[in-house]
Design a protein around this motif. Structure first.
Motif, PDB file in Angstrom:
ATOM      1  N   LEU A 108      33.796  46.927  25.776  1.00 18.22           N
ATOM      2  CA  LEU A 108      33.093  46.469  26.973  1.00 18.22           C
ATOM      3  C   LEU A 108      33.685  45.174  27.509  1.00 18.22           C
ATOM      4  O   LEU A 108      33.969  45.058  28.715  1.00 18.22           O
ATOM      5  N   ILE A 109      33.922  44.196  26.636  1.00 18.15           N
ATOM      6  CA  ILE A 109      34.486  42.925  27.107  1.00 18.15           C
ATOM      7  C   ILE A 109      35.901  43.135  27.619  1.00 18.15           C
ATOM      8  O   ILE A 109      36.337  42.511  28.600  1.00 18.15           O
ATOM      9  N   GLY A 110      36.654  44.063  26.998  1.00 17.34           N
ATOM     10  CA  GLY A 110      38.000  44.364  27.467  1.00 17.34           C
ATOM     11  C   GLY A 110      37.998  44.979  28.853  1.00 17.34           C
ATOM     12  O   GLY A 110      38.798  44.610  29.716  1.00 17.34           O
ATOM     13  N   LEU A 111      37.078  45.912  29.091  1.00 26.09           N
ATOM     14  CA  LEU A 111      37.004  46.566  30.399  1.00 26.09           C
ATOM     15  C   LEU A 111      36.541  45.602  31.484  1.00 26.09           C
ATOM     16  O   LEU A 111      37.016  45.658  32.632  1.00 26.09           O
ATOM     17  N   ILE A 112      35.621  44.711  31.133  1.00 23.15           N
ATOM     18  CA  ILE A 112      35.178  43.692  32.095  1.00 23.15           C
ATOM     19  C   ILE A 112      36.343  42.774  32.445  1.00 23.15           C
ATOM     20  O   ILE A 112      36.569  42.431  33.612  1.00 23.15           O
ATOM     21  N   ALA A 113      37.124  42.381  31.423  1.00 21.69           N
ATOM     22  CA  ALA A 113      38.262  41.489  31.658  1.00 21.69           C
ATOM     23  C   ALA A 113      39.357  42.174  32.466  1.00 21.69           C
ATOM     24  O   ALA A 113      40.004  41.551  33.311  1.00 21.69           O
ATOM     25  N   VAL A 114      39.601  43.457  32.216  1.00 20.77           N
ATOM     26  CA  VAL A 114      40.581  44.197  33.004  1.00 20.77           C
ATOM     27  C   VAL A 114      40.171  44.222  34.471  1.00 20.77           C
ATOM     28  O   VAL A 114      40.985  43.979  35.372  1.00 20.77           O
ATOM     29  N   THR A 115      38.904  44.519  34.713  1.00 22.10           N
ATOM     30  CA  THR A 115      38.404  44.540  36.093  1.00 22.10           C
ATOM     31  C   THR A 115      38.582  43.188  36.750  1.00 22.10           C
ATOM     32  O   THR A 115      39.039  43.081  37.901  1.00 22.10           O
ATOM     33  N   ALA A 116      38.232  42.131  36.019  1.00 27.34           N
ATOM     34  CA  ALA A 116      38.351  40.774  36.556  1.00 27.34           C
ATOM     35  C   ALA A 116      39.800  40.427  36.871  1.00 27.34           C
ATOM     36  O   ALA A 116      40.109  39.901  37.954  1.00 27.34           O
ATOM     37  N   SER A 117      40.702  40.718  35.940  1.00 26.44           N
ATOM     38  CA  SER A 117      42.101  40.333  36.121  1.00 26.44           C
ATOM     39  C   SER A 117      42.769  41.127  37.239  1.00 26.44           C
ATOM     40  O   SER A 117      43.557  40.575  38.022  1.00 26.44           O
ATOM     41  N   VAL A 118      42.464  42.414  37.338  1.00 22.05           N
ATOM     42  CA  VAL A 118      43.065  43.229  38.390  1.00 22.05           C
ATOM     43  C   VAL A 118      42.596  42.771  39.767  1.00 22.05           C
ATOM     44  O   VAL A 118      43.402  42.595  40.696  1.00 22.05           O
ATOM     45  N   ASP A 119      41.302  42.560  39.907  1.00 22.06           N
ATOM     46  CA  ASP A 119      40.790  42.158  41.220  1.00 22.06           C
ATOM     47  C   ASP A 119      41.198  40.743  41.585  1.00 22.06           C
ATOM     48  O   ASP A 119      41.440  40.438  42.759  1.00 22.06           O
ATOM     49  N   TYR A 120      41.307  39.855  40.599  1.00 24.57           N
ATOM     50  CA  TYR A 120      41.776  38.500  40.902  1.00 24.57           C
ATOM     51  C   TYR A 120      43.266  38.538  41.265  1.00 24.57           C
ATOM     52  O   TYR A 120      43.708  37.819  42.168  1.00 24.57           O
ATOM     53  N   GLY A 121      44.031  39.370  40.566  1.00 22.65           N
ATOM     54  CA  GLY A 121      45.442  39.520  40.923  1.00 22.65           C
ATOM     55  C   GLY A 121      45.605  40.067  42.319  1.00 22.65           C
ATOM     56  O   GLY A 121      46.475  39.628  43.087  1.00 22.65           O
ATOM     57  N   CYS A 122      44.757  41.024  42.689  1.00 22.31           N
ATOM     58  CA  CYS A 122      44.787  41.587  44.040  1.00 22.31           C
ATOM     59  C   CYS A 122      44.481  40.502  45.068  1.00 22.31           C
ATOM     60  O   CYS A 122      45.136  40.410  46.114  1.00 22.31           O
TER      61      CYS A 122
END
Length: 510
Positions: free
Chosen positions: A112-126
């Motif tokens: 769960l924490i990994g998926l939340i972090a992936v979402t955060a990093s992808v959208d911040y990178g975008c």
């Protein structure tokens, strides 16, 4: 009263669940979500600087295919598991079933924490690349960290809304995303081949070393270079999405397994070609170093303004698709873990609306991603986006540690494991141990300081340069470990069966 079910719903019933989510995804759509989350148009762009500064070209030309090969082995191991257990809970469900409730508990929280972090990093990178693109249209553009974070908020809200109100649209967009990535990457490679006036030599691309990390050259091979491998390890992740949407996929025991490993293989090949094109076009090394290894510096120095804008625009759209897919995967895992009472407020997060969409899980996950990214508002002393790379590290550590547990448990089960239609056969032993060792090694590296200013005791030490990945992941482990010892072990039993008789009452109501 008996209900007529297809093979997928019957298999889901055997695993203990009603068919609550709408099973309308094709095998291609299942492949598409992991391919979109891996998104070489996202990871290769947003974390290119991590490899450039920590190793240089050889961290990319040699590091990418080697690490991608290890990740494919991990993918093979997980394909066998999703074939046997095609449920939305995915890896946490596998761990709890092959092991004990405690295994499922820790795997679920790491995932769960990994998926939340992936979402955060992808959208911040975008948001970062969108900010760069806007600046290319206006030389006086002054969008700083606060504006970038504002763009990030807008993007993640849009992704939440698409997932909430476009439940049929999401699968269609996943399919479009695949072709956007295929033709987008092809277009960028062609632009980088024919657009620049000159190119780097093969010697530079395949042998050049760069160390902009701040650490001494004596640490290059055993410390600096492995930090550069974060580019590959971060880009090719999130492929567990094939499992999380398996309850929405037709013939999931076969198609989800194939979609998982194929998404890794195709991304590995496409990503390497794309990165080679980057490096051959990276002729102005001095300027790229000034821009902290940013991929956008390659395009602005090697291409005309129009072509540079085109390349970054293609990437931004690909990153947007990627973030949308991340929210889908994250919300399904949240829904499934809550369905088995693993998250506080489980009844709220496991609810689905009349369209069979887990709305509350979507909102909760996106909100958590926003909170996790707040440190990105603070600028590090070196100017390097240390906070962003820390979120990336959290994603890598959380997800891969979650992958490790069920892979190890499958090794421990040996011949007692009952495979599905897609199986490794006797090769599971050697592949499984390779996967376990690789995950342990990368997890150790990615909790280490990313810059000298992040090393405790260093004269230049600064909180904004600290890799807070071990703090975040450690805090989660301590919290959920303490929670398990004090309370959860008494009531968390792992997967909660909704169905005892696989022929009765198998389709959930809205």
């Amino acid at each position: 009263m008996a209900t007529h079910l297809d093979d997928d719903a019957k298999r889901l019933a055997e695993l203990g669940y009603k068919q609550e989510l709408e099973r309308s995804w094709s095998g291609f759509s299942n492949f598409a979500i992991s391919f979109s989350i891996i998104s070489i148009l996202s990871g290769c762009f947003t974390t290119f600087g991590q490899a450039w500064n920590n190793g240089g070209p050889i961290a990319i030309t040699w590091g990418w295919p080697i690490i991608a090969g290890f990740i494919l082995i991990i993918g093979f191991c997980m394909s066998e598991l999703v074939s046997a257990y095609p449920t939305a809970g995915g890896i946490y469900w596998w761990a709890a079933t092959m092991g004990k409730p405690i295994h499922g508990w820790f795997t679920g929280w790491l995932n769960l924490i990994g998926l939340i972090a992936v979402t955060a990093s992808v959208d911040y990178g975008c948001a970062t690349f969108l900010n760069t693109l806007l600046g290319m249209f206006d030389k006086d553009w002054g969008g700083g960290l606060t504006f970038t974070f504002g763009l990030f908020v807008v993007i993640i809200v849009l992704h939440a809304l698409i997932n909430i109100y476009g439940h049929h649209l999401v699968a269609v967009l996943q399919n479009i995303s695949v072709w956007w990535h295929v033709f987008g990457v092809a277009a960028i490679v062609l632009i980088l081949v024919f657009g620049p006036d000159s190119h780097q030599s093969a010697s530079f691309v395949f042998t050049e070393r760069i160390n902009n990390s701040g650490f001494s050259d004596g640490m290059y091979w055993f410390y600096v270079l492995p930090l550069g491998f974060l580019l590959t390890q971060y880009t090719i992740t999130g492929f567990d999405a094939c499992a999380h949407v398996s309850e929405e996929t037709k013939d999931a025991a076969r198609t989800a397994a194939q979609g998982l490993w194929k998404s890794i293989a195709y991304s590995g090949i496409g990503g390497w070609i794309l990165l080679l094109a980057f490096l051959f076009a990276a002729t102005d090394v001095t300027e790229i170093n000034k821009e902290l290894g940013s991929a956008s510096a390659i395009f602005t120095t090697a291409l005309s303004p129009g072509l540079a804008k085109t390349v970054i625009a293609i990437s931004v759209i690909g990153q947007f698709y990627c973030g949308m897919s991340c929210v889908t995967s994250m919300s399904r895992m949240t829904y499934a873990f809550s369905r088995d009472r693993g998250i506080p407020g489980a009844k709220l997060w496991s609810k689905v609306n009349k369209n069979r969409t887990p709305v509350n899980a979507i909102i909760m996950g996106c909100t958590a991603a926003l909170v996790l990214t707040l440190p990105a508002l603070y600028k590090s002393p070196t100017g390097t986006p240390v906070a962003f790379y820390a979120v990336v590290s959290i994603a890598v550590i959380g997800l891969y540690l979650a992958f490790l547990i069920p892979i190890y448990l499958r090794l421990r089960m040996g011949a007692r494991f009952r495979p599905g239609p897609w199986t490794l056969g006797g090769k599971y032993k050697v592949l499984g141990w390779i996967a376990v060792i690789e995950i342990i090694v990368i997890s150790i590296y990615f909790i280490m300081p990313l810059a000298p200013a992040g090393v405790p005791g260093n004269k230049a030490w600064d909180w904004t340069a600290v890799n807070y990945a071990p703090l975040a992941v450690g805090a989660v482990l301590i919290l959920v470990g303490g929670w398990w010892a004090l309370s959860a072990r008494k009531w968390f039993t792992g997967p909660v069966r909704q169905v005892d008789d696989p022929g009765v009452d198998l389709v959930g109501s809205s």
